[in-house]
Design a protein around this motif. Structure first.
Motif, PDB file in Angstrom:
ATOM      1  N   PRO A  92       0.960  -1.179  -0.087  1.00 27.65           N
ATOM      2  CA  PRO A  92       0.026  -0.095   0.025  1.00 27.65           C
ATOM      3  C   PRO A  92       0.963   1.232  -0.008  1.00 27.65           C
ATOM      4  N   THR A  96      -1.179   5.785   3.623  1.00 23.35           N
ATOM      5  CA  THR A  96      -2.705   5.417   3.891  1.00 23.35           C
ATOM      6  C   THR A  96      -2.757   4.348   4.776  1.00 23.35           C
ATOM      7  N   THR A  97      -1.775   4.034   5.459  1.00 21.55           N
ATOM      8  CA  THR A  97      -2.155   2.805   6.407  1.00 21.55           C
ATOM      9  C   THR A  97      -2.387   3.419   7.518  1.00 21.55           C
ATOM     10  N   PRO A 240      -2.320  -4.977   4.888  1.00 23.38           N
ATOM     11  CA  PRO A 240      -1.298  -5.839   3.971  1.00 23.38           C
ATOM     12  C   PRO A 240      -0.626  -7.053   4.666  1.00 23.38           C
TER      13      PRO A 240
END
Length: 281
Positions: A92, A96-97, A240
Motif C-alpha cells: 500500500p 494510507t495505512t 497488507p
C-alpha cells in the motif's frame, strides 16, 4: 508480478582440535514457503554421516533438520543446496495505512484473525531486551497520528543512516543495548535494534534470517562469496499484513532477499546451532 529464481549453495565447515564424540545440531537452512516465495528443491549432505537426520518444523513454522552424529570426528561439513523462486507483491501507499497508535488495539480486538501470531512478537525476547531509551529514539519516527508503514520506513531509514556497519565491534551474543550505544554492528545488530524499538512501543516485529543478492558497481563482476547470510525485520501492518524491511540497506524487501526462517530474534533461527561432546577449540 515479477519473479526471480535462485540456486543457493550454503557450505559450513567446523574444525576441532580434538575429536568430537557426539554432536547434536539444529539446522535452519531450507528456505521456507511464504506468500511470495516457493522452495522448488532442497538437498543437504552431512559428513560424517548423521545417525539421526529428522525433518521437522519449529514453533514458528520454519522447516528444520535435527542431526545427531555419533562417530568421532575433527571435521564437520554441512552443505545445503536450494532452488527458490521469489516473487514481488503489491504494497500500500505508506501514507494510507493505519495510524500506528491503533495497531496494538487492532491486534487485541476480535477483528484481527492473526492476532495471536502477531501479538507474540510484541514482547521482549532474550536478544532484544532493552534498558536504554529506545522508546524515545523510536518516537522520533512514530510521531502522533503518523501512518504505521510510513513511520516504520522512517525508522528503517534512520537506523541505516545513523548506525555504522562494522563487523569488528559485535558478535552473535552482543546485547541490543550495546549495539544501540555503539551505533554500530552487523545486519543482525541493526535488525535487533529496530525490533527492540518497535516492541518498546507495543508494536509487533519479528527477526528474519536469509540471503541477500548484492549488486556490484557498474562494470564490475560480483565476487564469489560476496552474497552471504543476511538478516532483516518483518513488521505487521493491519491490511497488507507482514512487511519486510531491511535497515542495513534501507530497503523494502523484494526479490533480492531470500527468506530462510523467522522468529523472535537470531537465537530462534541461527542457521546451525547445537551442542557437542569433546572438540576442544
Amino acid at each position: 508480478m515479477t519473479a526471480k529464481r535462485y540456486r543457493i549453495s550454503h557450505s559450513t565447515r567446523f574444525t576441532y582440535s580434538v575429536p568430537v564424540t557426539v554432536s547434536q545440531q539444529i539446522v535452519h537452512l531450507m528456505p521456507r514457503e511464504t506468500q511470495t516465495q516457493t522452495c522448488l528443491r532442497f538437498s543437504m549432505s552431512v559428513a560424517p554421516q548423521a545417525v539421526h537426520n529428522e525433518v521437522g518444523e519449529d514453533f514458528f513454522g520454519n522447516p528444520v533438520r535435527y542431526l545427531t552424529l555419533a562417530d568421532d570426528h575433527t571435521l564437520l561439513l554441512i552443505l545445503a543446496v536450494s532452488e527458490v523462486e521469489v516473487r514481488t507483491r503489491d504494497l500500500p501507499d505508506p501514507a494510507t495505512t493505519m495510524p500506528w497508535e491503533q495497531v496494538h488495539s487492532f491486534l487485541t480486538s476480535d477483528r484481527a484473525e492473526v492476532s495471536m501470531d502477531a501479538v507474540q512478537y510484541c514482547f521482549d525476547s532474550p536478544l532484544t531486551q532493552w534498558s536504554r531509551d529506545l522508546p524515545s529514539y523510536a518516537l522520533q519516527s512514530f510521531t502522533p497520528g503518523r501512518p504505521f508503514f510510513d513511520a516504520a520506513l522512517d525508522l528503517t531509514r534512520r537506523i541505516h543512516e545513523e548506525f555504522r556497519y562494522d563487523p569488528a565491534v559485535t558478535d552473535v551474543t552482543t546485547p541490543v543495548d550495546e549495539a544501540f550505544d555503539l551505533r554500530a554492528g552487523v545486519c543482525q545488530d541493526l535488525a535487533h535494534v529496530q525490533i527492540a524499538c518497535l516492541r518498546s512501543l507495543g508494536l509487533p516485529a519479528r527477526y528474519v534470517s536469509g540471503y541477500l543478492l548484492t549488486h556490484p558497481p557498474e562494470g564490475e563482476e560480483r565476487l564469489i562469496g560476496a552474497d552471504a547470510s543476511h538478516a532483516w525485520v518483518s513488521v505487521y501492518c493491519p491490511g497488507p499484513g507482514w512487511i519486510d524491511l531491511d535497515p542495513t540497506n534501507n530497503l523494502v524487501v523484494s526479490t533480492d532477499h531470500i527468506t530462510s526462517a523467522w522468529g523472535r530474534d537470531y537465537a530462534d533461527v541461527s542457521p546451525i546451532a547445537g551442542v557437542i561432546t569433546g572438540g576442544g577449540s
